[in-house]
Structure formats: structure tokens, C-alpha cells
Design a protein around this motif. Structure first.
Motif, PDB file in Angstrom:
ATOM      1  N   ASN A 149      -4.872   7.298  -3.386  1.00  0.00           N
ATOM      2  CA  ASN A 149      -5.422   8.536  -2.819  1.00  0.00           C
ATOM      3  C   ASN A 149      -5.257   9.740  -3.765  1.00  0.00           C
ATOM      4  O   ASN A 149      -5.149  10.887  -3.335  1.00  0.00           O
ATOM      5  CB  ASN A 149      -4.786   8.852  -1.446  1.00  0.00           C
ATOM      6  N   LEU A 150      -5.239   9.435  -5.064  1.00  0.00           N
ATOM      7  CA  LEU A 150      -5.223  10.529  -6.039  1.00  0.00           C
ATOM      8  C   LEU A 150      -6.640  11.012  -6.304  1.00  0.00           C
ATOM      9  O   LEU A 150      -6.864  12.108  -6.817  1.00  0.00           O
ATOM     10  CB  LEU A 150      -4.567  10.075  -7.347  1.00  0.00           C
ATOM     11  N   ARG A 165       1.158   8.677   0.247  1.00  0.00           N
ATOM     12  CA  ARG A 165       1.578   8.369  -1.127  1.00  0.00           C
ATOM     13  C   ARG A 165       3.044   7.947  -1.206  1.00  0.00           C
ATOM     14  O   ARG A 165       3.463   7.329  -2.175  1.00  0.00           O
ATOM     15  CB  ARG A 165       1.318   9.568  -2.048  1.00  0.00           C
ATOM     16  N   ARG A 166       3.815   8.306  -0.190  1.00  0.00           N
ATOM     17  CA  ARG A 166       5.205   7.833  -0.170  1.00  0.00           C
ATOM     18  C   ARG A 166       5.251   6.366   0.247  1.00  0.00           C
ATOM     19  O   ARG A 166       6.210   5.658  -0.043  1.00  0.00           O
ATOM     20  CB  ARG A 166       6.053   8.690   0.774  1.00  0.00           C
ATOM     21  N   SER A 179       2.849   3.741  -3.376  1.00  0.00           N
ATOM     22  CA  SER A 179       3.365   4.473  -4.534  1.00  0.00           C
ATOM     23  C   SER A 179       2.745   3.978  -5.842  1.00  0.00           C
ATOM     24  O   SER A 179       2.674   2.779  -6.083  1.00  0.00           O
ATOM     25  CB  SER A 179       4.878   4.292  -4.562  1.00  0.00           C
ATOM     26  N   TYR A 180       2.308   4.907  -6.657  1.00  0.00           N
ATOM     27  CA  TYR A 180       1.598   4.590  -7.898  1.00  0.00           C
ATOM     28  C   TYR A 180       2.481   4.873  -9.097  1.00  0.00           C
ATOM     29  O   TYR A 180       3.021   5.963  -9.234  1.00  0.00           O
ATOM     30  CB  TYR A 180       0.333   5.470  -7.944  1.00  0.00           C
ATOM     31  N   PHE A 223       2.495   5.047 -13.201  1.00  0.00           N
ATOM     32  CA  PHE A 223       1.517   5.232 -14.285  1.00  0.00           C
ATOM     33  C   PHE A 223       1.865   4.446 -15.553  1.00  0.00           C
ATOM     34  O   PHE A 223       3.035   4.194 -15.836  1.00  0.00           O
ATOM     35  CB  PHE A 223       1.474   6.717 -14.685  1.00  0.00           C
ATOM     36  N   GLN A 224       0.811   4.163 -16.310  1.00  0.00           N
ATOM     37  CA  GLN A 224       0.995   3.666 -17.668  1.00  0.00           C
ATOM     38  C   GLN A 224       1.449   4.875 -18.485  1.00  0.00           C
ATOM     39  O   GLN A 224       0.926   5.974 -18.286  1.00  0.00           O
ATOM     40  CB  GLN A 224      -0.355   3.170 -18.186  1.00  0.00           C
ATOM     41  N   PRO A 247       4.267   6.908 -18.438  1.00  0.00           N
ATOM     42  CA  PRO A 247       4.579   8.025 -17.548  1.00  0.00           C
ATOM     43  C   PRO A 247       5.252   9.181 -18.285  1.00  0.00           C
ATOM     44  O   PRO A 247       5.816   8.981 -19.358  1.00  0.00           O
ATOM     45  CB  PRO A 247       5.563   7.400 -16.558  1.00  0.00           C
ATOM     46  N   ARG A 256      12.096   5.686 -10.148  1.00  0.00           N
ATOM     47  CA  ARG A 256      11.762   6.942  -9.457  1.00  0.00           C
ATOM     48  C   ARG A 256      10.822   6.632  -8.289  1.00  0.00           C
ATOM     49  O   ARG A 256      10.915   7.238  -7.229  1.00  0.00           O
ATOM     50  CB  ARG A 256      11.078   7.845 -10.480  1.00  0.00           C
ATOM     51  N   ASN A 257       9.939   5.652  -8.482  1.00  0.00           N
ATOM     52  CA  ASN A 257       9.018   5.244  -7.407  1.00  0.00           C
ATOM     53  C   ASN A 257       9.713   4.385  -6.352  1.00  0.00           C
ATOM     54  O   ASN A 257       9.181   4.217  -5.268  1.00  0.00           O
ATOM     55  CB  ASN A 257       7.869   4.406  -7.984  1.00  0.00           C
TER      56      ASN A 257
END
Lengths: 254, 211
Positions: free
Chosen positions: B50-51, B75-76, B79-80, B82-83, B85, B145-146
Motif C-alpha cells: 500500500n505504498l 503496513r504494520r 511489512s515491506y 527494501f532492497q 535499505p 526493524r521490520n
């Protein structure tokens, strides 16, 4: 006051000073000649009109007319501050609200402390000084916001992806933008009197007022500009950062 | 189904990045998305996170359109990661405190140390400056962190690209443990080891699901 003698002839002769910049432009091929003449022409027309309007307003001395004039100054400053915002989703009302609150709170404090009175001769020039400085600060705030949202896009996306709201995602950017906006006023307060004699103080000294008395006004101006630029930048920043997101808390693609 | 894409399309400047994409993802699945670069894999993950929002079709989370959830709550849960980060603030601690901060909770030191250990990083790593971290360490910190608050779905976008073998192995182990703990995993990868670990593989090319 008796020593102040800017006659029409002496004003005309001072055009020689304009010719200095025209000469530099022509000699160095800067291509600014047209621009110099245009800006000088505009300044003469604008100031002449303002001079006559102010003379009329001061003569009438009406509270409501004075308030209307302050609102016009604030609207004009908002228009210019808004123009400096590079974000295509900018909103004029946000600049207006920031300038309105910042200017009126500062004016209110000055009036409550009896530093100035609600008379056009005092309110209008002070409003101009406040709104002009706020306009620059708010423009700076917008510019920094835009640059930071561009440079730190990945970091904001990551914060959003972790479930942060738009405020938590933007807070470091917002703080940096407000700080950047306030910095010139703070720096100028540090060097006031040492590097330059600012407008208000110079004006009073020029008009023959005792310099010790003139500094009291300059101190007041320093205080008022710190308050106004701080308030204006904070309000504008907190309103404008939201323009970078849509209602699904997604960072808008530019 | 935990996530369903129904005829999802994503169009930017008259170009279809994703078109008419339908897919059901079961709760607890381990789905791997493969396909050529620029084929729309990362966009698909961003849509699921949902970004970005689909320009056509809809995405359902637990049988409800994701637009019915508040973006932060969604989003919690989905959770996404990233490549490549980027880490925030100055220290590893600043990064691990962030998920607590956004939930208005006091940081839990022991929980932070526990997740650090799950990726073979010592507790004193918390005070390490992020500029001193290697690429592998940065990716591990970003991943945990995620995971400080267990999500229901973890979206991984080529997170092991460019990592050394040791870091890759640690990350793989953690992801397997998270999956065993009933978190649905959806990963985009080009890595052969990761493709072999997958429970289900789909191929995406030119914004479409390739059968």
C-alpha cells in the motif's frame, strides 16, 4: 529632520549610481541592462504610489482601514511565499494562514506591551517588516522541504512501510526545514550593530533620533523578527509537508 | 486467503507497469516472485504494501479491500523490506527504537537485543554508528526493524542482492524461522538458493503473471 534634503534634483542626480551598474553590465556583457532599468522603473513607480497611499492613510487614521492594509500586506507576502514553493501541490491558503497568525501574534504582543500603538503610522511599517521577513523564511522553509523530500525519498518510504504516519515519517525533514528558515534571522541577530546598522535603526538615526534611543527600537525589531519568522516557518512547515502525501498516506510521485 | 489481487492494474504516464493481475495468496504461504528486471515485480510488492495504489482493480487483505484499513495499521501487518535499505538517525538503536516510537510504546531493550541476536549481532551493536556498518549488517538491521513487531505478511524485495554468503545464510535462516512462526512470506528474488527454498513460485514479466 532639517538636515534631510532629498530634493527632486538630487534624486535625479543620484541616477548616476544606477548608471554604475548599467556600465558594469555592459562592460562585462552580463545582459542585465534591461533588467536594471526595468527594476529601477518599477521601484520608482511602486514607491511613489505607496508614498501617496501611506500619506492618505496616515491622514485618515482609521483603525479598520489600517487592518485592511495589514491584510493586504499579508496576502501579498503569502502570494510571494507561495510562489517560492517548488511543490506543484502547494496551497496558497497555507502561506496566508502562516503569515496571518505569525504577523498578528507578533503585532498583538507588541501592542499589549505598549511598544507600538494601533495607529497606521506604526502598524503599517511594522507589519511590512514582519511580513517581509516571514515571507523570506517561509519561502526558505518550502524550498528545503522540497529538496529534502526529493533527496530523502527512500528513507520516507521505508518509514511509511514500517507503519509510521506521515508526521513521524517527515519529522527530521520538517525540523531541518524550520531550522533553515529561522537561521538567517538568528544569524542576523548575532551580527546586528556589528556588521550592519539595520533599516529601522538607520532610519531613526538618519532622522536625527538619539542612537541610544534608536537601538531600543532595533532591539524590539530583532525580538519581533525572531518571533515572526519562527511562527511563520513552523505553521507553514507543518501545513506544507502534508502536500507531499495523498490521503492513503502515500508519498506522491513527482 | 490473506491477500487477493483482483484484476489489478498500475498505470503511470500512459504506460502499464502492472496490468490485469489476479492472484490469491494463502495464509502462511511462502511465495517467490521471479522474472526479468523491470517486469513489475517491485511495483507489485509496493502495491501489496500500500505504498502505491492500483489504478484499476482491487487488493483485498483478509477478504476486505485494503483501502478499508488505516494505512498505518495495514503496513504494520503487511511489512515491506527494501532492497538496499537506508538506516535512519545515527545509531542502530535509533533504527530499532523507531517501531516502538511510532506505536507510542517505550523501547524494549531486551527485545531489541533479542532480535539482534537472531541475526548474529551482539547486544553492544545497538550503540554502533550506522556509518560503520557493512552492507550485510545494514540489511540485517533493516530486516529486524521490520520484525520487532511480528507482521502477518513480510514482503521482501531482493533483500539479499549483493550480500556476502555469511550474511545471506543468516538472513535465510531468519526468514525461515519467521515463516515457521506463521508469517506469510512474499519475496522477489533472482537468487537460486532462495528460489529453491520457495513453497510457491510465480513469474512476472511485462507487468503480467506468466503461467
Amino acid at each position: 529632520m532639517k538636515d534631510l534634503a532629498v530634493s527632486n534634483l538630487s534624486l535625479f542626480l543620484s541616477v548616476a549610481l544606477v548608471m554604475v551598474s548599467v556600465g558594469i553590465s555592459m562592460k562585462e556583457h552580463l545582459g542585465l541592462t534591461k533588467d536594471v532599468f526595468y527594476s529601477v522603473g518599477r521601484a520608482i513607480i511602486q514607491l511613489t504610489i505607496v508614498g501617496y497611499i501611506l500619506k492618505y492613510i496616515f491622514k485618515i487614521n482609521n483603525v479598520w482601514l489600517t487592518i485592511v492594509i495589514t491584510l493586504l500586506i499579508i496576502f501579498n507576502a503569502s502570494w510571494n511565499a507561495n510562489k517560492r514553493d517548488p511543490n506543484p501541490d502547494k496551497k496558497l491558503w497555507q502561506s496566508f494562514v502562516a503569515l496571518l497568525i505569525g504577523t498578528y501574534i507578533t503585532l498583538g504582543v507588541l501592542m499589549l506591551s505598549k511598544t507600538i500603538k494601533l495607529v497606521p503610522m506604526q502598524i503599517i511599517p511594522i507589519t511590512g517588516m514582519i511580513a517581509g521577513n516571514e515571507m523570506v523564511a517561509i519561502g526558505l522553509c518550502y524550498k528545503t522541504l522540497n529538496e529534502s523530500f526529493h533527496d530523502q525519498r527512500q528513507q520516507i518510504l521505508e518509514k511509511l512501510a514500517l507503519g509510521a504516519d506521515i508526521k513521524d515519517s517527515s519529522m527530521p525533514i520538517l525540523r531541518r526545514s524550520i531550522k533553515t528558515a529561522m537561521q538567517p534571522t538568528i544569524d542576523s541577530a548575532k551580527t546586528v550593530g556589528l556588521v550592519n546598522l539595520p533599516g529601522m535603526m538607520s532610519g531613526l538615526i538618519f532622522a536625527g533620533v538619539d542612537p541610544v534611543y534608536a537601538i531600543k527600537y532595533q532591539i524590539m525589531v530583532t525580538f519581533m523578527l525572531l518571533s515572526a519568522t519562527g511562527l511563520g516557518a513552523v505553521i507553514a512547515g507543518y501545513l506544507a509537508y502534508k502536500n507531499y502525501f495523498n490521503d492513503r498516506m502515500q508519498l506522491i510521485e513527482k | 486467503m490473506i491477500l487477493s489481487l483482483k484484476n489489478v492494474g498500475y498505470r503511470v504516464k500512459d504506460k502499464d507497469i502492472i496490468s490485469n493481475f489476479s492472484l490469491d495468496i494463502a495464509t502462511g504461504a511462502f511465495l517467490t516472485i521471479v522474472g526479468p528486471s523491470g517486469g513489475g515485480k517491485s511495483t507489485l510488492l509496493k502495491l501489496l504494501a500500500n505504498l502505491i495504489s492500483p489504478t484499476s482493480g482491487e487488493i483485498d487483505f483478509k477478504d476486505k479491500n485494503i483501502n478499508t484499513y488505516s494505512p498505518t495499521n495495514y503496513r504494520r501487518q503487511v511489512s515491506y523490506c527494501f532492497q538496499q535499505p537506508s538506516l535512519f538517525g545515527e545509531t542502530v538503536k535509533d533504527n530499532l527504537e523507531f517501531p516502538f516510537k511510532i506505536r507510542k510504546q517505550p523501547p524494549d531493550q531486551s527485545k531489541m537485543e533479542q532480535v539482534l541476536e537472531s541475526v548474529d549481532l551482539k547486544p553492544d551493536f545497538l550503540n554502533k554508528n550506522i556509518t560503520e556498518l557493512s552492507g550485510g549488517e545494514k540489511q540485517r538491521v533493516a530486516l529486524i526493524r521490520n520484525l520487532l513487531f511480528k507482521p502477518e505478511v513480510l514482503l521482501l524485495d531482493e533483500i539479499t542482492t549483493g550480500l556476502d554468503n555469511d550474511s545471506k545464510e543468516i538472513v535465510h535462516r531468519l526468514i525461515q524461522n519467521v515463516h515457521k512462526d506463521n508469517t506469510t512470506i512474499i519475496q522477489v528474488t533472482h537468487d537460486n538458493d532462495e528460489i529453491h527454498q520457495a513453497g510457491q513460485i510465480i513469474k512476472v514479466a511485462e507487468g503480467k503473471l506468466v503461467k
